[in-house]
Write a protein that holds these residues in place. Structure first.
Motif, PDB file in Angstrom:
ATOM      1  N   HIS A   9      -3.402  13.890   2.888  1.00 15.03           N
ATOM      2  CA  HIS A   9      -4.048  12.707   3.443  1.00 15.03           C
ATOM      3  C   HIS A   9      -5.186  13.136   4.364  1.00 15.03           C
ATOM      4  O   HIS A   9      -5.288  14.295   4.735  1.00 15.03           O
ATOM      5  N   PHE A  30      -8.947  -0.077  -0.351  1.00 13.78           N
ATOM      6  CA  PHE A  30      -7.691   0.652  -0.186  1.00 13.78           C
ATOM      7  C   PHE A  30      -6.547  -0.351  -0.056  1.00 13.78           C
ATOM      8  O   PHE A  30      -6.733  -1.451   0.447  1.00 13.78           O
ATOM      9  N   ALA A  49      -3.639   3.685   0.593  1.00 18.88           N
ATOM     10  CA  ALA A  49      -3.641   4.349  -0.714  1.00 18.88           C
ATOM     11  C   ALA A  49      -4.887   3.941  -1.484  1.00 18.88           C
ATOM     12  O   ALA A  49      -5.401   2.830  -1.333  1.00 18.88           O
ATOM     13  N   TYR A  54      -1.501   7.968  -1.851  1.00 22.38           N
ATOM     14  CA  TYR A  54      -1.614   8.007  -0.392  1.00 22.38           C
ATOM     15  C   TYR A  54      -2.812   8.868  -0.039  1.00 22.38           C
ATOM     16  O   TYR A  54      -2.914  10.014  -0.439  1.00 22.38           O
ATOM     17  N   THR A  55      -3.759   8.293   0.722  1.00 23.20           N
ATOM     18  CA  THR A  55      -5.022   8.970   0.967  1.00 23.20           C
ATOM     19  C   THR A  55      -5.394   9.061   2.440  1.00 23.20           C
ATOM     20  O   THR A  55      -5.770  10.125   2.912  1.00 23.20           O
TER      21      THR A  55
END
Length: 129
Positions: A9, A30, A49, A54-55
């Motif tokens: 992440h 997102f 995400a 998941y970012t």
């Protein structure tokens, strides 16, 4: 040798939680995985995400200090997102009131790209896939 698998992440600290939450969810698209208020720290933590992955962790803290955001400053230069159609993405951002730099061509790949910023001035890039 260390065996890294992927980037897990990216953590971003914002100055105005609700403004940045709107930007990352409504403007950039997102989706929210989880949202937590941490009373002991007077801090929000928003897990985001992109296409189900998941970012970004978006944090707020009381009075966070400013950071130099010039792309040539030491540290993280920018965060880049791949898009299929740069021109359509630029138009979509413009419709949301987000200004982009003029689209350029990467001299090494021949791909189109442009830069814009999040509400706190974090440099973001769109890069043609």
């Amino acid at each position: 040798m260390l065996q890294l698998q992927t980037i897990h992440h990216i953590a971003i600290i914002c100055s105005d939680y609700h403004r940045s939450k709107r930007f990352y969810t409504e403007v950039l698209g997102f989706s929210v995985i989880a949202e937590h208020y941490r009373a002991a720290r007077d801090s929000w933590k928003l897990d985001l995400a992109l296409n189900g992955i998941y970012t970004i962790e978006l944090f707020s803290f009381p009075e966070p200090p400013q950071r130099v955001s010039s792309p040539e400053a030491r540290g993280l230069r920018h965060l880049a997102f791949s898009v299929q159609d740069i021109d359509a993405a630029v138009k979509s951002l413009a419709a949301q009131g987000v200004a982009c730099e003029p689209v350029r061509i990467d001299e090494f790949t021949g791909k189109k790209f442009t830069f814009f910023t999040d509400p706190d001035g974090l440099p973001l890039e769109l890069y043609a896939s």
